[in-house]
Scaffold this motif. Structure first.
Motif, PDB file in Angstrom:
ATOM      1  N   GLN A 101       1.483 -10.405   4.493  1.00 36.95           N
ATOM      2  CA  GLN A 101       0.428  -9.694   3.783  1.00 36.95           C
ATOM      3  C   GLN A 101       1.010  -8.889   2.631  1.00 36.95           C
ATOM      4  O   GLN A 101       2.046  -8.253   2.762  1.00 36.95           O
ATOM      5  CB  GLN A 101      -0.281  -8.757   4.767  1.00 36.95           C
ATOM      6  CG  GLN A 101      -1.441  -7.986   4.173  1.00 36.95           C
ATOM      7  CD  GLN A 101      -2.243  -7.275   5.245  1.00 36.95           C
ATOM      8  OE1 GLN A 101      -2.889  -7.901   6.082  1.00 36.95           O
ATOM      9  NE2 GLN A 101      -2.186  -5.964   5.243  1.00 36.95           N
ATOM     10  N   MET A 102       0.323  -8.923   1.478  1.00 37.21           N
ATOM     11  CA  MET A 102       0.718  -8.115   0.330  1.00 37.21           C
ATOM     12  C   MET A 102      -0.457  -7.265  -0.125  1.00 37.21           C
ATOM     13  O   MET A 102      -1.541  -7.777  -0.398  1.00 37.21           O
ATOM     14  CB  MET A 102       1.195  -8.985  -0.845  1.00 37.21           C
ATOM     15  CG  MET A 102       1.474  -8.159  -2.116  1.00 37.21           C
ATOM     16  SD  MET A 102       1.915  -9.137  -3.586  1.00 37.21           S
ATOM     17  CE  MET A 102       3.622  -9.523  -3.205  1.00 37.21           C
ATOM     18  N   ASP A 103      -0.234  -5.959  -0.210  1.00 36.60           N
ATOM     19  CA  ASP A 103      -1.182  -5.035  -0.824  1.00 36.60           C
ATOM     20  C   ASP A 103      -0.815  -4.968  -2.304  1.00 36.60           C
ATOM     21  O   ASP A 103       0.174  -4.336  -2.678  1.00 36.60           O
ATOM     22  CB  ASP A 103      -1.059  -3.662  -0.156  1.00 36.60           C
ATOM     23  CG  ASP A 103      -2.027  -2.634  -0.739  1.00 36.60           C
ATOM     24  OD1 ASP A 103      -2.424  -2.773  -1.911  1.00 36.60           O
ATOM     25  OD2 ASP A 103      -2.354  -1.671  -0.023  1.00 36.60           O
ATOM     26  N   VAL A 104      -1.594  -5.661  -3.129  1.00 35.11           N
ATOM     27  CA  VAL A 104      -1.265  -5.792  -4.544  1.00 35.11           C
ATOM     28  C   VAL A 104      -1.303  -4.442  -5.249  1.00 35.11           C
ATOM     29  O   VAL A 104      -0.440  -4.123  -6.071  1.00 35.11           O
ATOM     30  CB  VAL A 104      -2.220  -6.791  -5.230  1.00 35.11           C
ATOM     31  CG1 VAL A 104      -1.977  -6.822  -6.736  1.00 35.11           C
ATOM     32  CG2 VAL A 104      -2.059  -8.173  -4.629  1.00 35.11           C
ATOM     33  N   HIS A 105      -2.299  -3.647  -4.934  1.00 36.10           N
ATOM     34  CA  HIS A 105      -2.473  -2.367  -5.621  1.00 36.10           C
ATOM     35  C   HIS A 105      -1.304  -1.424  -5.354  1.00 36.10           C
ATOM     36  O   HIS A 105      -0.769  -0.792  -6.275  1.00 36.10           O
ATOM     37  CB  HIS A 105      -3.779  -1.705  -5.192  1.00 36.10           C
ATOM     38  CG  HIS A 105      -4.035  -0.390  -5.856  1.00 36.10           C
ATOM     39  ND1 HIS A 105      -4.350  -0.291  -7.197  1.00 36.10           N
ATOM     40  CD2 HIS A 105      -3.998   0.882  -5.385  1.00 36.10           C
ATOM     41  CE1 HIS A 105      -4.512   0.982  -7.515  1.00 36.10           C
ATOM     42  NE2 HIS A 105      -4.302   1.716  -6.438  1.00 36.10           N
ATOM     43  N   HIS A 106      -0.886  -1.322  -4.093  1.00 38.46           N
ATOM     44  CA  HIS A 106       0.193  -0.400  -3.728  1.00 38.46           C
ATOM     45  C   HIS A 106       1.562  -1.065  -3.703  1.00 38.46           C
ATOM     46  O   HIS A 106       2.561  -0.404  -3.435  1.00 38.46           O
ATOM     47  CB  HIS A 106      -0.089   0.236  -2.363  1.00 38.46           C
ATOM     48  CG  HIS A 106      -1.296   1.122  -2.354  1.00 38.46           C
ATOM     49  ND1 HIS A 106      -2.515   0.696  -1.869  1.00 38.46           N
ATOM     50  CD2 HIS A 106      -1.471   2.382  -2.813  1.00 38.46           C
ATOM     51  CE1 HIS A 106      -3.398   1.689  -2.005  1.00 38.46           C
ATOM     52  NE2 HIS A 106      -2.797   2.712  -2.574  1.00 38.46           N
TER      53      HIS A 106
END
Length: 224
Positions: free
Chosen positions: A134-139
């Protein structure tokens, strides 16, 4: 951005600093490796322009220490023209880009500002998922099976390109154009280095790899 320049050639350091200040960046300069490392640890910058040939502590040692401490700073290394192996060593040690001396200050500014952009391509999705990755693009955070994975800014850029289109095979040239936004010297070796770094951090210790190489074609990320 807040930028740290670590360069022992004082006149060159002044030229770099003035050019980047004209583009609105906040600059700090150090002239030897140990002082540069301490400055980066005490007051972490957004980006570091790092010469490799430094007194007291060379640039590769500075870079290695920064990555050991999970420094989020993007790093542009400066190398003497022809020192191809030093550039490769720098990429393997965790740098995000390199520039060979002598260089035009305009090109350096362009490289710095390209590194300062968040992410390789615009995306409306805040969360990217491929299987248990999983990647949190914003953070700019990555985890697999709930375990946080520390990646350098450029590693994040490469991974984001792959995760935006799971199953699609990207050639080395296309990855270079997407991530570096230009034709990159020694692009084959550069991309291979970043894919190797990602594999080590993302797939090691898990039963099924997510990042795959299609020989002579390129790279992809897909569920097991």
């Amino acid at each position: 951005m807040r930028i740290l320049v670590v360069e022992d050639e004082r006149q060159l350091a002044r030229h770099i600093t003035r050019a980047l200040e004209r583009h609105g960046h906040s600059l700090r300069t150090e002239h030897d490796g140990a002082a540069g490392l301490q400055a980066a640890l005490d007051d972490p910058p957004d980006l570091i322009v790092l010469d490799l040939n430094l007194p007291s502590l060379d640039g590769l040692a500075v870079l290695a220490r920064l990555r050991q401490t999970n420094s989020p700073a993007r790093v542009l290394i400066l190398t003497a023209r022809g020192e191809v192996e030093d550039r490769i060593k720098g990429l393997k040690a965790g740098s995000d880009d390199y520039l060979a001396k002598p260089f035009s200050v305009d090109e350096l500014v362009a490289r710095v500002e390209a590194l300062g952009r968040r992410g390789a391509t615009p995306t409306a999705a805040d969360l990217l998922k491929v299987a248990d990755l999983q990647m949190d693009v914003h953070h700019r955070r990555v985890s697999r099976s709930g375990r946080a994975i520390a990646l350098s800014p450029r590693e994040l850029d490469v991974l984001q390109v792959l995760m935006q289109e799971p199953g699609r095979v990207f050639s080395r040239t296309e990855l270079c154009e997407r991530v570096w936004q230009r034709q990159h010297e020694y692009d084959t070796r550069t991309v291979e280095i970043f894919i190797t770094r990602l594999r080590k951090k993302i797939d090691t210790g898990f039963p099924a790899p997510l990042i795959h190489t299609l020989r002579t074609v390129g790279y992809t990320i897909r569920p097991p």
